[in-house]
Each structure stands twice: as C-alpha cells, then as structure tokens.
Design a protein around this motif. Structure first.
Motif, PDB file in Angstrom:
ATOM      1  N   PHE A  25      50.257  35.936  34.566  1.00 53.80           N
ATOM      2  CA  PHE A  25      49.012  36.545  35.044  1.00 53.80           C
ATOM      3  C   PHE A  25      49.108  36.953  36.525  1.00 53.80           C
ATOM      4  N   GLY A  26      50.314  36.896  37.091  1.00 55.35           N
ATOM      5  CA  GLY A  26      50.495  37.346  38.481  1.00 55.35           C
ATOM      6  C   GLY A  26      49.676  36.529  39.465  1.00 55.35           C
ATOM      7  N   PHE A  29      47.714  33.013  45.038  1.00 56.00           N
ATOM      8  CA  PHE A  29      46.393  32.901  45.661  1.00 56.00           C
ATOM      9  C   PHE A  29      46.497  32.993  47.180  1.00 56.00           C
ATOM     10  N   LEU A  30      45.552  33.711  47.784  1.00 55.71           N
ATOM     11  CA  LEU A  30      45.543  33.889  49.246  1.00 55.71           C
ATOM     12  C   LEU A  30      45.083  32.608  49.934  1.00 55.71           C
ATOM     13  N   GLU A  53      35.272  42.497  42.007  1.00 52.55           N
ATOM     14  CA  GLU A  53      36.539  41.848  42.339  1.00 52.55           C
ATOM     15  C   GLU A  53      37.336  41.638  41.060  1.00 52.55           C
ATOM     16  N   PRO A  56      39.568  36.965  40.493  1.00 51.75           N
ATOM     17  CA  PRO A  56      39.131  36.121  41.613  1.00 51.75           C
ATOM     18  C   PRO A  56      39.956  34.843  41.802  1.00 51.75           C
ATOM     19  N   GLY A  57      40.787  34.472  40.830  1.00 54.62           N
ATOM     20  CA  GLY A  57      41.584  33.238  40.987  1.00 54.62           C
ATOM     21  C   GLY A  57      40.673  32.032  41.081  1.00 54.62           C
ATOM     22  N   THR A  60      38.644  32.384  46.170  1.00 51.67           N
ATOM     23  CA  THR A  60      38.811  32.414  47.628  1.00 51.67           C
ATOM     24  C   THR A  60      38.200  33.681  48.237  1.00 51.67           C
ATOM     25  N   VAL A  75      35.855  39.560  37.748  1.00 53.55           N
ATOM     26  CA  VAL A  75      36.393  39.586  36.384  1.00 53.55           C
ATOM     27  C   VAL A  75      37.740  38.862  36.361  1.00 53.55           C
ATOM     28  N   ILE A  77      40.748  36.925  33.887  1.00 51.19           N
ATOM     29  CA  ILE A  77      41.272  36.802  32.517  1.00 51.19           C
ATOM     30  C   ILE A  77      41.539  35.348  32.118  1.00 51.19           C
ATOM     31  N   LEU A  81      40.430  29.107  34.767  1.00 50.74           N
ATOM     32  CA  LEU A  81      39.883  29.260  36.128  1.00 50.74           C
ATOM     33  C   LEU A  81      38.344  29.295  36.144  1.00 50.74           C
ATOM     34  N   LYS A 100      37.223  38.009  31.276  1.00 49.08           N
ATOM     35  CA  LYS A 100      37.763  39.079  30.419  1.00 49.08           C
ATOM     36  C   LYS A 100      38.981  39.698  31.069  1.00 49.08           C
ATOM     37  N   ASP A 101      39.733  40.436  30.259  1.00 52.25           N
ATOM     38  CA  ASP A 101      40.831  41.275  30.748  1.00 52.25           C
ATOM     39  C   ASP A 101      40.202  42.523  31.366  1.00 52.25           C
ATOM     40  N   ASN A 125      42.868  41.183  45.312  1.00 54.49           N
ATOM     41  CA  ASN A 125      44.278  40.842  45.480  1.00 54.49           C
ATOM     42  C   ASN A 125      44.826  40.982  44.068  1.00 54.49           C
ATOM     43  N   LEU A 126      45.387  42.156  43.767  1.00 59.24           N
ATOM     44  CA  LEU A 126      45.666  42.509  42.370  1.00 59.24           C
ATOM     45  C   LEU A 126      46.804  41.695  41.753  1.00 59.24           C
TER      46      LEU A 126
END
Ligand code: SAM
Length: 287
Positions: A25-26, A29-30, A53, A56-57, A60, A75, A77, A81, A100-101, A125-126
C-alpha cells in the motif's frame, strides 16, 4: 492540536495499535513537522476550503489539514488504519474518514455532497505505486478541482514538470501541462518518513488552468496522438504515429501534416511542445 508530525509520537501510536506496515500500500508516514507545514502552506488551505486527502495513514497530515480547512475528506484503503484514525482525529469535527480504494471513489459526488459542487483541493502524501493513475484520474474525470498538492517520487515530479528536450519529457509531462501549472515546492529526504523510502521525494503543486492552454477539436484524440508519439521514443513521429493504429491516420496524412507545420520528416515526438501536438492533432483529426 496537530501533534503527530514527530517521530516519537508517531512511534507511540504505531506501538499502541501494534501496527504492521503494508508495503503493497506504499505506506511511508511523514514524521517531519517542517515538511508537513510546508505542504499545507503550499496548498494555501483556508477555512473556506474543502480538502480531499488521499491515504491519510495514521492521520498525521490530516491533523494539519483539519486545523486549517473547513472540511477534510480522508480516503484510506487499509482498514487496519481506521480505528487509529478515529483515535488520532477524535478532536476534530470537520473530518470524514472513508475506508475505500481512491481509484473506486466517485470524487465528483464527494465534491457535490461536501462542497456544493465547487472546486476542492487535493492534498496528499501519495502511495507511490499508483501516483500516475491517481493524478491522471483526477485530471480526466469531471471532478471540480482547484489544485493538487502532493508528495511524489522525485523522478516522477521531474517528469511532471519538464518540457521538450529533456529525457524525462513524455506523455505525463504533457498531460500535466494541458491541465495545470505545475511547480515543485520542495525536495524531501527519506529521513522525513517512517519507514524510510528507498528514493527521494518531491512536493509538487499543480494549479488547474481556468482555461485550457491550447484548443483542440478532440481531447481524447490529442492524448491518443501524444501516447503513440512516446510509445517508441526512438522512432520518428511519422513511423510512431502511422504504426499506432490511430483510426483513419495514414503515413501520408502524418507526412502532409508535418509539411504544413514546417517540420522535417525526421522529427521525433520528444521535441514537440504541447502547442505543436495540439496543431498536429487538429490537422490529423477526422470527424
Ligand atoms: N498521509 C500519511 C502520511 O503522510 O503520513 C500516509 C501516506 S502513505 C505514503 C500512503 C497512504 O495511502 C497509506 O496510508 C496507504 O495505506 C494509503 N493508500 C494506498 N493505496 C491507496 C488507495 N488505493 N486508496 C486509498 N488509500 C491508499
């Protein structure tokens, strides 16, 4: 208060929930307050804005956005989280979390529901594995958008912002130029994330054009021409386009169009500006 832009507090939340990062899922986190503030400043968020956004992870950047915006739609996925987001965002009443995706979300419907159909701002932060489908999806859909301010892989930001003559120039650069004015805001070191990505990152802001920079008879045809021109970079435009199976476009048509444009037969797509691609597309287009 936005308290998560800090390594210690981020680690405390991850440990509290025993969170396992999902590489697919890439998830990076910042953890740097300075960069987070810079992104939200660059997006020019005010208390009138509705912000989407993406990813959001643990919330943050969402905290920073909630402090400034009228409304934030986040949003995410990864369902593991969601309980974390409900906790870290509990003090904000201007956020809606959607599990959701993003590629399956009707964003225009969200803009209608939360912003009366007026243009929204996208800040993220994609997840790097789907940067291009997300950005192209936003541009090509009928979502009312004001700007897209996102963290992407540094090389991708370079491809998004460059012009003819550069090795990074291609279909993505031309799409970004067609829809927006792009500016790289900052280059970001892997040290600003947990876990550290293997690559450097950049924050890029794309402000959508109020009026398209070129006039074309058919946008879909313009992008079919652009994609075909870059599919085989080393080929001349004549060969690239006449082998691409574009409906009704023959080698002779391309040759004649290039003559009308005063271009040599040996010209390659990588030297063409957006304006030149628009002229070529209009010359080749058949109703
Ligand atoms: N915004 C957070 C931050 O800056 O710390 C997290 C950013 S992290 C690079 C990318 C986030 O996007 C992750 O939370 C990941 O789970 C989420 N994500 C990945 N693919 C997604 C998708 N298709 N739709 C929505 N969210 C996605």
């Amino acid at each position: 208060m936005a308290y998560l832009g800090n390594p210690g507090r981020t680690i405390a939340v991850l440990e509290k929930y025993n969170f396992n990062f999902r590489k697919n899922f890439g998830q990076n986190f910042l953890i740097d307050d300075h960069i987070l503030t810079k992104i939200v400043d660059a997006a020019g968020i005010t208390d009138e804005d509705c912000v989407l956004e993406i990813g959001p992870g643990i919330g943050t950047m969402t905290q920073y956005l909630c402090e400034r915006a009228r409304k934030v739609i986040a949003v995410e996925i990864d369902n593991s989280l969601i309980p974390i987001l409900n906790d870290t965002l509990s003090e904000y009443d201007n956020v809606t979390i959607i599990n959701k995706d993003i590629l399956k979300v009707d964003i225009a419907a969200l803009a209608e529901e939360y912003n009366e159909g007026r243009p929204i701002k996208v800040v993220a932060n994609l997840p790097y594995y789907i940067t291009t489908p997300i950005v192209m999806g936003l541009f090509e859909s009928l979502v009312p958008l004001e700007s897209i301010t996102v963290m992407v892989q540094k090389e991708v930001a370079e491809r998004m912002q460059t012009g003819p003559g550069s090795k990074d120039y291609g279909a993505l650069s031309l799409s970004v130029a067609f829809y927006s004015k792009a500016e790289v805001i900052a280059v970001v070191s892997p040290n600003c994330f947990i876990p550290k990505p293997k690559v450097e990152s950049s924050v890029i802001r794309m402000t959508l054009h109020k009026q398209k920079p070129v006039e074309v008879k058919d946008e879909t045809f313009l992008f079919a021409i652009i994609r075909a021109s870059f599919q085989q970079r080393r080929k001349t435009l004549i060969n690239g386009l006449s082998n691409a199976g574009l409906p009704g476009v023959t080698k002779e048509d391309v040759r004649n169009a290039l003559i009308q444009m005063g271009k040599p037969e040996t010209v390659r797509g990588e030297t063409f500006t957006l304006e030149e691609f628009a002229t070529l597309a209009n010359l080749l287009y058949r109703e």
